[in-house]
Design a protein around this motif. Structure first.
Motif, short mmCIF file in Angstrom:
data_model
loop_
_atom_site.label_atom_id
_atom_site.label_comp_id
_atom_site.label_asym_id
_atom_site.label_seq_id
_atom_site.Cartn_x
_atom_site.Cartn_y
_atom_site.Cartn_z
N VAL A 17 -3.05 -2.88 -5.35
CA VAL A 17 -4.11 -2.20 -4.60
C VAL A 17 -3.63 -0.89 -3.96
N GLY A 18 -2.51 -0.37 -4.47
CA GLY A 18 -2.09 0.98 -4.10
C GLY A 18 -1.14 1.12 -2.93
N TYR A 19 -0.48 0.03 -2.51
CA TYR A 19 0.48 0.12 -1.40
C TYR A 19 1.91 -0.09 -1.91
N ASN A 20 2.75 0.93 -1.72
CA ASN A 20 4.15 0.82 -2.12
C ASN A 20 5.00 0.20 -1.03
N ASP A 21 4.53 0.30 0.20
CA ASP A 21 5.24 -0.26 1.35
C ASP A 21 4.64 -1.64 1.66
N VAL A 22 5.36 -2.70 1.28
CA VAL A 22 4.85 -4.07 1.42
C VAL A 22 4.67 -4.45 2.89
N HIS A 23 5.59 -4.00 3.74
CA HIS A 23 5.49 -4.31 5.17
C HIS A 23 4.23 -3.69 5.78
N TYR A 24 3.98 -2.44 5.43
CA TYR A 24 2.79 -1.74 5.93
C TYR A 24 1.52 -2.42 5.41
N PHE A 25 1.53 -2.81 4.13
CA PHE A 25 0.40 -3.51 3.53
C PHE A 25 0.11 -4.81 4.29
N SER A 26 1.16 -5.57 4.58
CA SER A 26 0.99 -6.85 5.30
C SER A 26 0.42 -6.64 6.69
N LYS A 27 0.87 -5.57 7.35
CA LYS A 27 0.39 -5.24 8.69
C LYS A 27 -1.12 -4.94 8.67
N LEU A 28 -1.55 -4.16 7.69
CA LEU A 28 -2.98 -3.84 7.56
C LEU A 28 -3.79 -5.07 7.20
N PHE A 29 -3.22 -5.92 6.35
CA PHE A 29 -3.91 -7.14 5.92
C PHE A 29 -4.16 -8.05 7.12
N VAL A 30 -3.15 -8.20 7.98
CA VAL A 30 -3.30 -9.03 9.19
C VAL A 30 -4.40 -8.46 10.08
N ALA A 31 -4.44 -7.13 10.22
CA ALA A 31 -5.44 -6.47 11.08
C ALA A 31 -6.86 -6.74 10.57
N GLN A 32 -7.01 -6.88 9.25
CA GLN A 32 -8.35 -7.10 8.69
C GLN A 32 -8.71 -8.59 8.60
N TYR A 33 -7.72 -9.44 8.34
CA TYR A 33 -8.03 -10.85 8.06
C TYR A 33 -7.39 -11.86 9.03
N ASN A 34 -6.71 -11.37 10.04
CA ASN A 34 -6.10 -12.25 11.06
C ASN A 34 -5.08 -13.23 10.48
#
Length: 212
Positions: free
Chosen positions: A184-201
C-alpha cells in the motif's frame, strides 16, 4: 498555466440515456406522421420505424437497469470506512452525510478511488498526476475532496491506503507486516504501523494475530 477540459464518460448510463432519447424523440414524430398519412408503400417505413422504436425502448430499459445496478454497487468506499470508524470521523473537519452528496459526485468519488487504488503501491501518489487523470486542476481536486469529504487529498489517500492494508490482512492475502506496508505504498514499516494504529486502534501485528 495548465488548462484542462472535462472529458465525457461515454460509458455513463446518464450519457447513453441522453443519446438514445435524442434519437427516440424524432423517431416518434416519424411514426406519428406515418400513422396519420398512411398510403400504399409507406407501410415499410412505418414498420421499420416501429421496430427501431421498440429496439430503443429495450436499450433504455437496459440502461436504466444498469444505472440502478451502478448506484447500488458503486458506492464510494470512503462512506463505509467513515461510517464504521470513529477515528476516521474525527479526521474530517465536518460530518459527512452521503445522502446529501449527489449521484454525480458519488460517481466522481468512485472514479477517484479507482485511480488511487491503481497507484496505491507507489510511495508517493502525485496529486498533480491524480488531478490530471480526473480531468481537473490540482486546485479543483483539493477543493472538491474538501467540499465533499472535509479532508485534504493526502489524508484521504492515507485513509484509503490503510483501508486496503486492513483488507489485505482480513482476507489473508498478506500476513507479513512489511509486505502489507509495501503493497500500500509505505517503505517505512514502523511509520506504517503507527498510522495503522491511529486509524484502527490496533497494530497490524495485533490484527494478524487476532485472525489466527
Amino acid at each position: 498555466m495548465n488548462t484542462m477540459t472535462n472529458t465525457i464518460d461515454w460509458t455513463s448510463p446518464d450519457v447513453l440515456s441522453q443519446i438514445v432519447h435524442n434519437i427516440k424523440n424524432p423517431l416518434e414524430t416519424i411514426i406519428t406522421a406515418s400513422r396519420q398519412h398512411e398510403r400504399p408503400g409507406h407501410e415499410i417505413i412505418f414498420n421499420s420505424s416501429k421496430q427501431i422504436n421498440n429496439l430503443i425502448e429495450e436499450i433504455l430499459t437496459e440502461i436504466k437497469s444498469k444505472s440502478v445496478s451502478l448506484t447500488f454497487h458503486e458506492r464510494p468506499d470512503i462512506f463505509g470506512i467513515y461510517e464504521a470508524n470513529e477515528n476516521v470521523q474525527c479526521m474530517c473537519a465536518k460530518k459527512i452525510n452521503p445522502s446529501k452528496i449527489t449521484k454525480l459526485d458519488q460517481n466522481w468519488l468512485v472514479n477517484l478511488e479507482k485511480e488511487i487504488y491503481r497507484s496505491i503501491n507507489q510511495n508517493d501518489i502525485n496529486i498533480y498526476d491524480l488531478a490530471y487523470k480526473m480531468a481537473v486542476s490540482e486546485r479543483q481536486l483539493h477543493r472538491k475532496i474538501n467540499s465533499l469529504l472535509y479532508l485534504s487529498p493526502n489524508k484521504y489517500i492515507r485513509i484509503l491506503r490503510l483501508h486496503k492494508a486492513k483488507e489485505l490482512i482480513d482476507n489473508y492475502i498478506q500476513n507479513s507486516i512489511s509486505q502489507v506496508a509495501y503493497a500500500v505504498g509505505y517503505n517505512d514499516v514502523h511509520y506504517f504501523s503507527k498510522l495503522f494504529v491511529a486509524q484502527y486502534n490496533m497494530s497490524p501485528k495485533e490484527l494478524i494475530h487476532s485472525l489466527k
